[in-house]
Every structure is written in structure tokens, then in C-alpha cells.
Design a protein around this motif. Structure first.
Motif, PDB file in Angstrom:
ATOM      1  N   MET A   1       0.844  -1.209   0.000  1.00  0.00           N
ATOM      2  CA  MET A   1       0.000   0.000   0.000  1.00  0.00           C
ATOM      3  C   MET A   1       0.884   1.267   0.000  1.00  0.00           C
ATOM      4  O   MET A   1       1.858   1.320   0.740  1.00  0.00           O
ATOM      5  CB  MET A   1      -0.883  -0.004   1.264  1.00  0.00           C
ATOM      6  N   SER A   2       0.563   2.243  -0.835  1.00  0.00           N
ATOM      7  CA  SER A   2       1.391   3.464  -0.903  1.00  0.00           C
ATOM      8  C   SER A   2       1.212   4.299   0.365  1.00  0.00           C
ATOM      9  O   SER A   2       0.224   4.133   1.103  1.00  0.00           O
ATOM     10  CB  SER A   2       0.977   4.299  -2.120  1.00  0.00           C
ATOM     11  N   ASN A   3       2.153   5.205   0.588  1.00  0.00           N
ATOM     12  CA  ASN A   3       2.053   6.109   1.752  1.00  0.00           C
ATOM     13  C   ASN A   3       0.754   6.897   1.740  1.00  0.00           C
ATOM     14  O   ASN A   3       0.126   7.110   2.771  1.00  0.00           O
ATOM     15  CB  ASN A   3       3.223   7.095   1.746  1.00  0.00           C
TER      16      ASN A   3
ATOM     17  N   LYS B   1      -4.701   7.964   3.865  1.00  0.00           N
ATOM     18  CA  LYS B   1      -6.154   8.049   3.657  1.00  0.00           C
ATOM     19  C   LYS B   1      -6.875   7.046   4.554  1.00  0.00           C
ATOM     20  O   LYS B   1      -7.932   7.352   5.116  1.00  0.00           O
ATOM     21  CB  LYS B   1      -6.488   7.771   2.190  1.00  0.00           C
ATOM     22  N   GLU B   2      -6.281   5.869   4.693  1.00  0.00           N
ATOM     23  CA  GLU B   2      -6.893   4.836   5.536  1.00  0.00           C
ATOM     24  C   GLU B   2      -6.888   5.284   7.006  1.00  0.00           C
ATOM     25  O   GLU B   2      -7.850   5.085   7.741  1.00  0.00           O
ATOM     26  CB  GLU B   2      -6.117   3.530   5.374  1.00  0.00           C
ATOM     27  N   LYS B   3      -5.773   5.911   7.397  1.00  0.00           N
ATOM     28  CA  LYS B   3      -5.662   6.398   8.778  1.00  0.00           C
ATOM     29  C   LYS B   3      -6.742   7.463   9.048  1.00  0.00           C
ATOM     30  O   LYS B   3      -7.408   7.436  10.090  1.00  0.00           O
ATOM     31  CB  LYS B   3      -4.264   7.003   8.961  1.00  0.00           C
ATOM     32  N   ILE B   4      -6.925   8.373   8.109  1.00  0.00           N
ATOM     33  CA  ILE B   4      -7.928   9.433   8.285  1.00  0.00           C
ATOM     34  C   ILE B   4      -9.335   8.808   8.369  1.00  0.00           C
ATOM     35  O   ILE B   4     -10.146   9.200   9.212  1.00  0.00           O
ATOM     36  CB  ILE B   4      -7.819  10.490   7.158  1.00  0.00           C
ATOM     37  N   ALA B   5      -9.574   7.805   7.548  1.00  0.00           N
ATOM     38  CA  ALA B   5     -10.894   7.140   7.567  1.00  0.00           C
ATOM     39  C   ALA B   5     -11.121   6.459   8.923  1.00  0.00           C
ATOM     40  O   ALA B   5     -12.218   6.525   9.491  1.00  0.00           O
ATOM     41  CB  ALA B   5     -10.978   6.133   6.428  1.00  0.00           C
TER      42      ALA B   5
ATOM     43  N   PRO C   1      -6.433  19.801  -3.598  1.00  0.00           N
ATOM     44  CA  PRO C   1      -7.315  18.793  -4.199  1.00  0.00           C
ATOM     45  C   PRO C   1      -7.455  17.525  -3.361  1.00  0.00           C
ATOM     46  O   PRO C   1      -8.566  17.019  -3.162  1.00  0.00           O
ATOM     47  CB  PRO C   1      -6.634  18.487  -5.540  1.00  0.00           C
ATOM     48  N   GLU C   2      -6.340  17.018  -2.817  1.00  0.00           N
ATOM     49  CA  GLU C   2      -6.419  15.745  -2.081  1.00  0.00           C
ATOM     50  C   GLU C   2      -7.196  15.909  -0.773  1.00  0.00           C
ATOM     51  O   GLU C   2      -7.806  14.958  -0.270  1.00  0.00           O
ATOM     52  CB  GLU C   2      -5.017  15.158  -1.834  1.00  0.00           C
TER      53      GLU C   2
ATOM     54  N   LEU D   1      -3.880  17.084   8.642  1.00  0.00           N
ATOM     55  CA  LEU D   1      -5.241  16.649   8.960  1.00  0.00           C
ATOM     56  C   LEU D   1      -5.209  15.381   9.827  1.00  0.00           C
ATOM     57  O   LEU D   1      -5.872  15.306  10.873  1.00  0.00           O
ATOM     58  CB  LEU D   1      -6.002  16.404   7.650  1.00  0.00           C
ATOM     59  N   ALA D   2      -4.406  14.410   9.409  1.00  0.00           N
ATOM     60  CA  ALA D   2      -4.314  13.151  10.167  1.00  0.00           C
ATOM     61  C   ALA D   2      -3.776  13.418  11.577  1.00  0.00           C
ATOM     62  O   ALA D   2      -4.293  12.876  12.566  1.00  0.00           O
ATOM     63  CB  ALA D   2      -3.411  12.161   9.432  1.00  0.00           C
TER      64      ALA D   2
END
Ligand code: 13P
Ligand code: SF4
Length: 303
Positions: free
Chosen positions: A1-3, A8-12, A30-31, A271-272
Motif C-alpha cells: 500500500m502506498s504512503n 487516507k486509511e488512517k484518516i478514515a 485537491p487531495e 489533517l491526520a
């Protein structure tokens, strides 16, 4: 899995843990826009804040926006995605200056742009955004209106209303530095394009435009328009939604200086971290909050 995917998974995951909703302004990277539950202009996001079903609101934007969320949601935790993200325009007026102006014009009502601190909102009769400024000004009974802090939005409203607008001399550097010559050059390069600018631009720039609109209104305009190209006079972050919503249309900036440094301080990393450490909690003293809420509620009631 990319960084990036890990982030994104951590934020979710953190979103679930915090029972959070992520709200992002149209000027965000954008991201960051892509990971948010809601993306919009100041008016849309204020309204959204009154409708969320969440314990925590994570605001990706600048401080006055998170403060507005805190004003409207005393029972929810509001986190600002990056502590240092402020708005230089909002900082151009302080409470002592506003009180002096009120003393100088005792018969005038005060309309404050949402780009202002909670203290300024608390000292104002009603708040407005770039999407509803004229409607708000026309709703006020008094003929004389002190408009703070953005001189360009205030001037634009003065061209749309019969009220006497007393302008406070604040400005947004991102919009104020756009020059008519740059607009003319852009039009020369893209002669068929419609020119859409934000009302925080100077009057000479607005005079050259096909429309002066909030960022949310620009999105609606571009979508509904039969034109296929547009010159955009606002912060470059808006191009992301414009292009997502209109893949067959072309969007050009007036200059390469249309970047709000504060809006860009938020990254997926900040954000994270904000969510993980439950940091950058935005609060407003209750006495100030109640008065500021009146000004925001009055606006929401008429728009
Ligand atoms: P909008 O309300 O149009 O999104 O504008 C917010 C802002 O900060 C403009 O610079
Ligand atoms: Fe403030 Fe201008 Fe940035 Fe908007 S673009 S947040 S008004 S400095």
C-alpha cells in the motif's frame, strides 16, 4: 500500500473513532477536498455545520470558518485542520477599531463579512458571505451600514443596493492584487472565455467581468452555462471542483499569484495529525458565542 493510501486509511479510521465529519472549503488542496464529506463556499459550509450528524467537526479551511462552526455547534467538538491557518483579511480589524467606528457612526448598523473573528461577529448586527451580501444589506432596517472588513465586497454590494455603505478599508491580498491589465491579457489569450471573479476583487477588475460570484456560485454558473471556457478570478483551489464537475470545459486563472497561503497550510498529514492528537480544538467564549450566533443566525434565516 502506498504512503498516500495509508494516510487516507488512517484518516478514515480516525473519522470513525471520533465520529467525525470532515468539512473543506473550495480553496483547499485537491487531495484534502477529495477526502472531505462536504466541500463548499463559506455560506454552504456554515449551513452544513448546522445539519451535521457527528460528534466532531474537522474543519479544513481557515480559523474564522472553524470558529463559525464552533459558534453554531456548542455541543460538538470542532477541530481546525491546521492551527496556524488564519485569514489576513479577517485580522485587518480588531474589536477596538470596530467600536470606534460604531461611535463615529452611531446611527449605522454593522454588517460583517463572515471572514471576521467571533468577537467582530458578536459586535455586529448581522453577518454575510460573498454569496448573500446584497440580500443581507437590504434586510437591515437602517439606511447607513458600516461594512467590515472587506472594502471590495462592500463596494460591490454598494453598486447593487440603495443603502449607504460605509466601507472599512480591509482587503484580501489574494484577490486585491489582481489587476485589470492581467484580466485584459487573459481575455486576449482566451477571447471566447467568460470572466468570473470573486467580489473580493477590486472594482476595476469586477467591471471587466461577466459576473462577480462567491466560489459556490461560480460552480453553479459554470455548470449551467453554455460557454465552454472560463477565466477565473479567485483562489486556484476552486479549479479542482470546477474541473471535476465540468470535465469538458476549460478553466484559466488570471495570474499565477492566486494562492492563499493559509488555505494551503492544511495537508493530509496535518489533517491526520490533528485528528490523531485531537488537537487544535476551536472554542469561543460563551458570552461572545451567543452574540456572534445571533449575527450568523440572522444571516442564515434570510439566505
Ligand atoms: P467564498 O465564501 O466565496 O467561498 O469565499 C471565501 C473566501 O475566503 C474568499 O476569499
Ligand atoms: Fe482570507 Fe483571502 Fe485567504 Fe479567503 S483567500 S481565506 S479572504 S486571505
Amino acid at each position: 500500500m502506498s504512503n498516500l493510501d495509508q494516510l487516507k486509511e488512517k484518516i478514515a479510521r480516525l473519522k470513525e473513532e471520533l465520529r467525525a465529519v470532515i468539512i473543506a472549503h473550495n480553496y483547499q488542496r485537491p487531495e484534502v477536498q477529495d477526502i472531505a464529506d462536504f466541500v463548499g463556499d463559506s455560506l454552504e459550509l456554515s449551513r452544513q455545520c448546522t445539519e451535521v450528524d457527528a460528534q466532531t467537526i474537522v474543519f479544513c479551511g481557515v480559523r474564522f470558518m472553524a470558529e463559525t462552526a464552533a459558534i453554531l455547534n456548542p455541543n460538538r467538538t470542532v477541530l481546525l485542520s491546521e492551527a496556524s491557518a488564519g485569514c489576513p483579511l479577517a485580522d485587518m480589524i480588531n474589536i477596538d477599531e470596530l467600536r470606534e467606528w460604531k461611535q463615529k457612526y452611531p446611527r449605522a448598523s454593522v454588517v460583517c463579512y463572515i471572514n471576521s473573528s467571533a468577537e467582530i461577529k458578536a459586535e455586529s448586527d448581522i453577518c454575510c458571505t460573498s454569496a448573500n451580501g446584497t440580500k443581507v444589506v437590504d434586510s437591515v432596517l437602517s439606511n447607513d451600514i458600516i461594512f467590515v472588513p472587506d472594502q471590495n465586497l462592500g463596494h460591490y454590494i454598494s453598486t447593487q443596493t440603495k443603502k449607504n455603505i460605509i466601507l472599512y478599508p480591509g482587503f484580501c491580498y489574494v484577490h486585491h492584487r489582481l489587476k485589470p491589465e492581467q484580466v485584459k491579457l487573459a481575455k486576449k489569450l482566451h477571447p471566447d472565455a467568460q470572466i468570473l471573479v470573486h467580489p473580493e476583487c477590486q472594482p476595476e477588475v469586477i467591471d471587466l467581468a461577466d459576473a462577480a460570484l462567491s466560489t459556490g456560485q461560480m460552480l453553479s454558473y459554470a455548470k449551467a452555462s453554455s460557454h465552454s471556457s472560463f477565466i477565473i478570478g479567485t483562489e486556484e483551489g476552486l479549479l479542482h471542483q470546477l474541473r471535476l464537475e465540468n470535465p469538458d470545459k476549460s478553466f484559466y486563472l488570471i495570474s499565477n499569484s492566486q494562492i492563499c497561503t493559509d488555505m494551503k497550510r492544511t495537508t493530509l498529514e496535518t489533517l491526520a495529525q490533528t485528528m490523531e492528537l485531537r488537537q487544535n480544538i476551536v472554542t469561543v467564549a460563551e458570552e461572545v458565542r451567543l452574540k456572534a450566533k445571533q449575527a450568523v443566525d440572522r444571516m442564515l434565516a434570510i439566505s
